[in-house]
Write an enzyme that holds these catalytic residues in place. Structure first.
Site, PDB file in Angstrom:
ATOM      1  N   SER B  13       0.789  -1.190   0.043  1.00 20.84           N
ATOM      2  CA  SER B  13       0.004  -0.013   0.038  1.00 20.84           C
ATOM      3  C   SER B  13       0.767   1.306   0.168  1.00 20.84           C
ATOM      4  O   SER B  13       2.246   1.221   0.365  1.00 20.84           O
ATOM      5  CB  SER B  13      -0.976   0.040   1.290  1.00 20.84           C
ATOM      6  OG  SER B  13      -2.022  -0.771   1.092  1.00 20.84           O
ATOM      7  N   CYS B  14       0.340   2.282  -0.400  1.00 18.19           N
ATOM      8  CA  CYS B  14       0.699   3.725  -0.056  1.00 18.19           C
ATOM      9  C   CYS B  14       1.694   3.829   1.120  1.00 18.19           C
ATOM     10  O   CYS B  14       1.194   3.438   2.077  1.00 18.19           O
ATOM     11  CB  CYS B  14      -0.319   4.640  -0.354  1.00 18.19           C
ATOM     12  SG  CYS B  14       0.349   6.466  -0.053  1.00 18.19           S
ATOM     13  N   PRO B  15       2.786   4.396   1.067  1.00 23.95           N
ATOM     14  CA  PRO B  15       3.506   4.751   0.024  1.00 23.95           C
ATOM     15  C   PRO B  15       4.533   3.957  -0.696  1.00 23.95           C
ATOM     16  O   PRO B  15       5.309   4.399  -1.283  1.00 23.95           O
ATOM     17  CB  PRO B  15       4.282   6.086   0.690  1.00 23.95           C
ATOM     18  CG  PRO B  15       4.654   5.594   1.864  1.00 23.95           C
ATOM     19  CD  PRO B  15       3.507   4.855   2.380  1.00 23.95           C
TER      20      PRO B  15
END
Lengths: 156, 75
Positions: B13-15
């Site tokens: 997932s981000c980042p």
């Protein structure tokens, strides 16, 4: 092209509020920004070597999505904070979100500079040996030296 | 499309897809192409934004079997 700069003031020490500074700092560093995070008050907890006491509480946090509605009286019970923290960590892991330790390491690898508020260290009588390295200890004036020249400055 | 290196960010997932793409590019030479595979739907906009802000070139974005494939050419 001159290097862009970002400064973040991290003031919170809970699991949910620990993420934004590290996510934004690591991303900005990846985009080529020169980044500093100034950790003050409860934010200083995020610099501890051991982050196991960085927790989340459903108490006084009505926006926190819960699997089942939980009355405040129940949220007050002993162990609820640990349980909520465990559940949150499981959820983060399931969704592929990095742990705080990993994000923090990524920040350091990318040369994000961590500055700890000396006043807070003295106020809460923190033991510096409990903090990670490298961390610089400074006051508000030192922070403004960098923050005054940034393109982005955030208070978290 | 030919590429010189591959980085699989599936499940991240981000980042992480962006931060680790940046890391993967570090030891590559100018003009070389990095193939990035990601499952995070936010990466579609983020990869373009990363390219725009860092000067690297996003040669293509495609979808393959539920994953996104990006071809990033180093500046």
């Amino acid at each position: 092209m001159t290097t862009k700069k970002m400064a973040i003031i991290a003031t919170k020490g809970t699991l949910d509020m620990a993420y934004p500074p590290f996510i934004l700092a690591s991303t900005a560093a990846a985009l080529g920004y020169d980044v500093q995070i100034f950790f003050t008050f409860y934010g200083l907890q995020l610099l501890r070597k051991d982050l196991s006491n960085v927790m989340i509480s459903p108490l006084a946090n009505p926006a926190m999505p819960m699997p089942i509605p939980m009355p405040v009286m129940v949220q007050m019970l002993p162990g609820m904070e640990s349980m909520a923290t465990m559940m949150m960590k499981q959820k983060l892991k399931k969704h592929g979100v990095a742990s705080l330790e990993e994000l923090r390491d990524l920040c350091l690898e990318a040369d994000v500079k961590f500055v700890a508020c000396q006043l807070t260290v003295d106020l809460f009588e923190f033991d510096k040996s409990e903090f990670i390295e490298p961390v610089e200890y400074a006051g508000a004036a030192a922070f403004f030296g960098f923050a005054g020249e940034t393109d982005i400055c955030l208070f978290v | 499309m030919n590429f010189d290196k591959e980085f699989n960010a599936s499940g991240m997932s981000c980042p992480l897809p962006i931060v680790k793409t940046k890391k993967a590019l570090v030891d590559m030479a100018s003009g070389q192409v990095l193939k990035v595979i990601a499952t995070d739907s936010g990466a579609v906009k983020d990869m373009q934004a990363f390219a725009d802000q860092t000067g690297n070139t996003l040669l293509s974005t495609s979808e393959e079997g539920g994953a996104y494939v990006f071809m990033m050419q180093k500046k």
